[in-house]
Design a protein around this motif. Structure first.
Motif, PDB file in Angstrom:
ATOM      1  N   LEU A  89      76.222  55.580  92.506  1.00 59.07           N
ATOM      2  CA  LEU A  89      75.024  55.745  91.977  1.00 59.07           C
ATOM      3  C   LEU A  89      74.210  56.817  92.469  1.00 59.07           C
ATOM      4  N   LYS A  90      74.444  57.404  93.768  1.00 57.79           N
ATOM      5  CA  LYS A  90      73.855  58.425  94.040  1.00 57.79           C
ATOM      6  C   LYS A  90      74.113  59.631  93.226  1.00 57.79           C
ATOM      7  N   ARG A  91      75.502  59.613  92.888  1.00 57.35           N
ATOM      8  CA  ARG A  91      75.920  60.888  92.050  1.00 57.35           C
ATOM      9  C   ARG A  91      75.423  60.823  90.729  1.00 57.35           C
ATOM     10  N   VAL A  92      75.093  59.675  90.155  1.00 58.18           N
ATOM     11  CA  VAL A  92      74.439  59.346  88.817  1.00 58.18           C
ATOM     12  C   VAL A  92      72.903  60.096  89.184  1.00 58.18           C
ATOM     13  N   HIS A  93      72.158  59.539  89.988  1.00 61.83           N
ATOM     14  CA  HIS A  93      70.981  59.975  90.022  1.00 61.83           C
ATOM     15  C   HIS A  93      70.784  61.535  90.600  1.00 61.83           C
ATOM     16  N   ASP A  94      71.741  62.024  91.157  1.00 61.90           N
ATOM     17  CA  ASP A  94      71.779  63.579  91.524  1.00 61.90           C
ATOM     18  C   ASP A  94      71.613  64.406  90.271  1.00 61.90           C
ATOM     19  N   GLY A  95      72.394  63.746  89.183  1.00 55.64           N
ATOM     20  CA  GLY A  95      72.583  64.394  88.006  1.00 55.64           C
ATOM     21  C   GLY A  95      71.356  64.134  86.921  1.00 55.64           C
ATOM     22  N   MET A  96      70.513  63.224  87.244  1.00 48.92           N
ATOM     23  CA  MET A  96      69.705  62.898  86.030  1.00 48.92           C
ATOM     24  C   MET A  96      68.308  63.927  86.305  1.00 48.92           C
ATOM     25  N   PRO A  97      67.446  64.054  85.042  1.00 51.85           N
ATOM     26  CA  PRO A  97      66.573  65.047  85.138  1.00 51.85           C
ATOM     27  C   PRO A  97      65.282  64.661  86.180  1.00 51.85           C
ATOM     28  N   ILE A  98      64.939  65.843  86.890  1.00 57.77           N
ATOM     29  CA  ILE A  98      63.900  65.562  87.903  1.00 57.77           C
ATOM     30  C   ILE A  98      62.795  64.460  87.320  1.00 57.77           C
ATOM     31  N   GLY A  99      62.433  63.674  88.201  1.00 61.78           N
ATOM     32  CA  GLY A  99      61.482  62.722  87.952  1.00 61.78           C
ATOM     33  C   GLY A  99      61.983  61.280  87.356  1.00 61.78           C
ATOM     34  N   PHE A 102      66.302  58.326  91.206  1.00 63.05           N
ATOM     35  CA  PHE A 102      65.437  58.133  92.492  1.00 63.05           C
ATOM     36  C   PHE A 102      65.802  59.304  93.554  1.00 63.05           C
ATOM     37  N   SER A 103      65.196  59.354  94.352  1.00 68.28           N
ATOM     38  CA  SER A 103      65.224  60.436  95.551  1.00 68.28           C
ATOM     39  C   SER A 103      66.642  60.248  96.467  1.00 68.28           C
ATOM     40  N   PRO A 104      67.234  61.274  96.707  1.00 72.39           N
ATOM     41  CA  PRO A 104      68.316  61.043  97.568  1.00 72.39           C
ATOM     42  C   PRO A 104      68.032  60.368  99.141  1.00 72.39           C
ATOM     43  N   ARG A 105      66.831  60.623  99.438  1.00 67.27           N
ATOM     44  CA  ARG A 105      66.406  59.847 100.598  1.00 67.27           C
ATOM     45  C   ARG A 105      66.488  58.360 100.614  1.00 67.27           C
ATOM     46  N   LEU A 106      66.191  57.716  99.358  1.00 64.15           N
ATOM     47  CA  LEU A 106      66.526  56.327  99.098  1.00 64.15           C
ATOM     48  C   LEU A 106      68.000  55.981  99.503  1.00 64.15           C
ATOM     49  N   PHE A 107      69.033  56.616  98.964  1.00 68.59           N
ATOM     50  CA  PHE A 107      70.395  56.384  99.121  1.00 68.59           C
ATOM     51  C   PHE A 107      70.655  56.255 100.631  1.00 68.59           C
ATOM     52  N   ASN A 108      70.248  57.476 101.263  1.00 66.13           N
ATOM     53  CA  ASN A 108      70.401  57.769 102.512  1.00 66.13           C
ATOM     54  C   ASN A 108      69.892  56.785 103.349  1.00 66.13           C
ATOM     55  N   SER A 109      68.853  56.072 103.165  1.00 65.34           N
ATOM     56  CA  SER A 109      68.261  55.162 103.914  1.00 65.34           C
ATOM     57  C   SER A 109      68.857  53.745 103.671  1.00 65.34           C
ATOM     58  N   VAL A 163      68.048  49.147  86.949  1.00 68.40           N
ATOM     59  CA  VAL A 163      66.944  50.283  86.668  1.00 68.40           C
ATOM     60  C   VAL A 163      67.745  51.461  86.242  1.00 68.40           C
ATOM     61  N   THR A 164      68.869  51.890  86.738  1.00 66.36           N
ATOM     62  CA  THR A 164      69.315  52.982  86.393  1.00 66.36           C
ATOM     63  C   THR A 164      70.133  52.578  84.796  1.00 66.36           C
ATOM     64  N   ILE A 168      69.617  54.527  80.834  1.00 63.92           N
ATOM     65  CA  ILE A 168      70.913  55.060  80.748  1.00 63.92           C
ATOM     66  C   ILE A 168      70.713  56.494  79.768  1.00 63.92           C
ATOM     67  N   GLY A 169      69.824  56.362  78.903  1.00 66.43           N
ATOM     68  CA  GLY A 169      69.420  57.676  78.167  1.00 66.43           C
ATOM     69  C   GLY A 169      69.305  59.062  78.959  1.00 66.43           C
ATOM     70  N   HIS A 170      69.067  58.663  80.211  1.00 69.21           N
ATOM     71  CA  HIS A 170      68.659  60.033  81.108  1.00 69.21           C
ATOM     72  C   HIS A 170      69.838  60.359  81.806  1.00 69.21           C
ATOM     73  N   VAL A 171      71.138  59.427  81.729  1.00 69.65           N
ATOM     74  CA  VAL A 171      72.055  59.732  82.530  1.00 69.65           C
ATOM     75  C   VAL A 171      73.124  60.579  81.946  1.00 69.65           C
ATOM     76  N   VAL A 172      73.715  61.638  82.745  1.00 73.83           N
ATOM     77  CA  VAL A 172      74.714  62.326  82.019  1.00 73.83           C
ATOM     78  C   VAL A 172      75.688  61.625  81.402  1.00 73.83           C
ATOM     79  N   HIS A 173      76.183  62.034  80.029  1.00 68.80           N
ATOM     80  CA  HIS A 173      76.909  61.362  79.243  1.00 68.80           C
ATOM     81  C   HIS A 173      78.337  61.056  79.906  1.00 68.80           C
TER      82      HIS A 173
END
Length: 286
Positions: A89-99, A102-109, A163-164, A168-173
């Motif tokens: 999930l972190k990898r997915v959100h790393d590739g999503m457009p800014i905004g 979710f922030s990487p801090r969430l996954f680290n926590s 939520v992700t 899904i439309g904002h996730v890298v194909h």
């Protein structure tokens, strides 16, 4: 004659030997960084192989050390699966457009309580075999705290996955498979953690939920509610790892408005989350 628990251990050996080989290949393919998640499938396979070997050995040559090792490895299977989902999930959100992600801090926590639960489960398992009754009770209490933490982590991961999925439309194909895998694995993980919760809060002499008893009923319940679920989730994640395109992490410059960006002087694939007609472009210096 092979008893039910020994048979279950043999089945785990048959499954996790090839699973370990495939997980090593997938981890090498995507990178061994812990935040990518794939390395935890290797750890899961090793834990289960050790547990199966010590389980068989404890039946053939019973000893407190072997029983303790088997119990601890049986208690530690949830953590790698949760961390694998967290990494995907972190990898997915790393590739999503800014905004949009979710922030990487969430996954680290989320990583911290998962590791804390693992440590508590190991310590609790060790204390459960202590001859002192008070120490045994402390061990069982630590295991209860651990499984509750695992449940909280799973609930949070489930919310993130759903939520992700809604975005899904904002996730890298090429990475949408990771989202589908996370959502698909949720029912199996909830059944798996339900088994751990019931086992942790049941009587030590329970004739249905136990990690050490070798009666047919106990082993059948464990096989259906724990072992089978882990098989399914591990298979889903490994297949997803094989089918998901590799991202050259060393080439990622920053997370831009459209998703992954790479340096303009590198002939690399550029992923864009919102351009379904041009998912891959070569960005070369003229």
């Amino acid at each position: 004659m092979v008893n039910p628990r020994e048979m279950l251990d043999i089945i785990e050996l048959i499954f996790y030997v090839p699973a370990l080989i495939i997980s090593i290949f997938v981890s090498a393919r995507h990178g061994f960084g812990r935040q990518l998640g794939w390395i935890f499938l290797c750890i899961l396979s090793i834990i289960r192989l050790v547990g199966a070997v010590t389980g068989i050995a404890s039946i053939r040559n019973p000893s407190e050390g072997l029983f303790e090792a088997t119990f601890i490895t049986n208690s530690a299977g949830l953590s790698p699966l949760l961390l694998a989902m967290l990494g995907m999930l972190k990898r997915v959100h790393d590739g999503m457009p800014i905004g949009k992600g979710f922030s990487p801090r969430l996954f680290n926590s989320i990583h911290l309580p998962t590791m804390a639960a693992l440590v508590l489960a190991i310590i609790g398992g060790t204390k459960s075999f202590n001859p002192d009754i008070d120490t045994q009770n402390t061990g069982r209490m630590l295991i209860k705290v651990a499984v509750v933490l695992f449940l909280v982590v799973l609930i949070v991961l489930a919310m993130i996955a759903l939520v992700t999925f809604s975005k899904i439309g904002h996730v890298v194909h090429g990475e949408r498979k990771l989202v589908f895998a996370a959502v698909l694995s949720l029912p199996f993980l909830f059944v798996r953690i339900l088994y751990s919760i019931i086992a942790a809060f049941s009587s030590p002499n329970s004739k249905v939920f136990s990690l050490v008893s070798d009666t047919k009923t106990v082993v059948a319940v464990q096989a259906l509610m724990a072992t089978a679920e882990e098989f399914v989730v591990a298979t889903i994640y490994l297949l997803t790892g094989l089918l998901t395109p590799v991202i050259a992490r060393s080439q990622v410059r920053r997370q831009g408005p459209e998703g992954y960006q790479v340096p303009s002087n590198q002939g690399r694939v550029v992923y864009h989350a919102e351009d379904s007609h041009s998912m891959m472009r070569m960005n070369r210096r003229d």
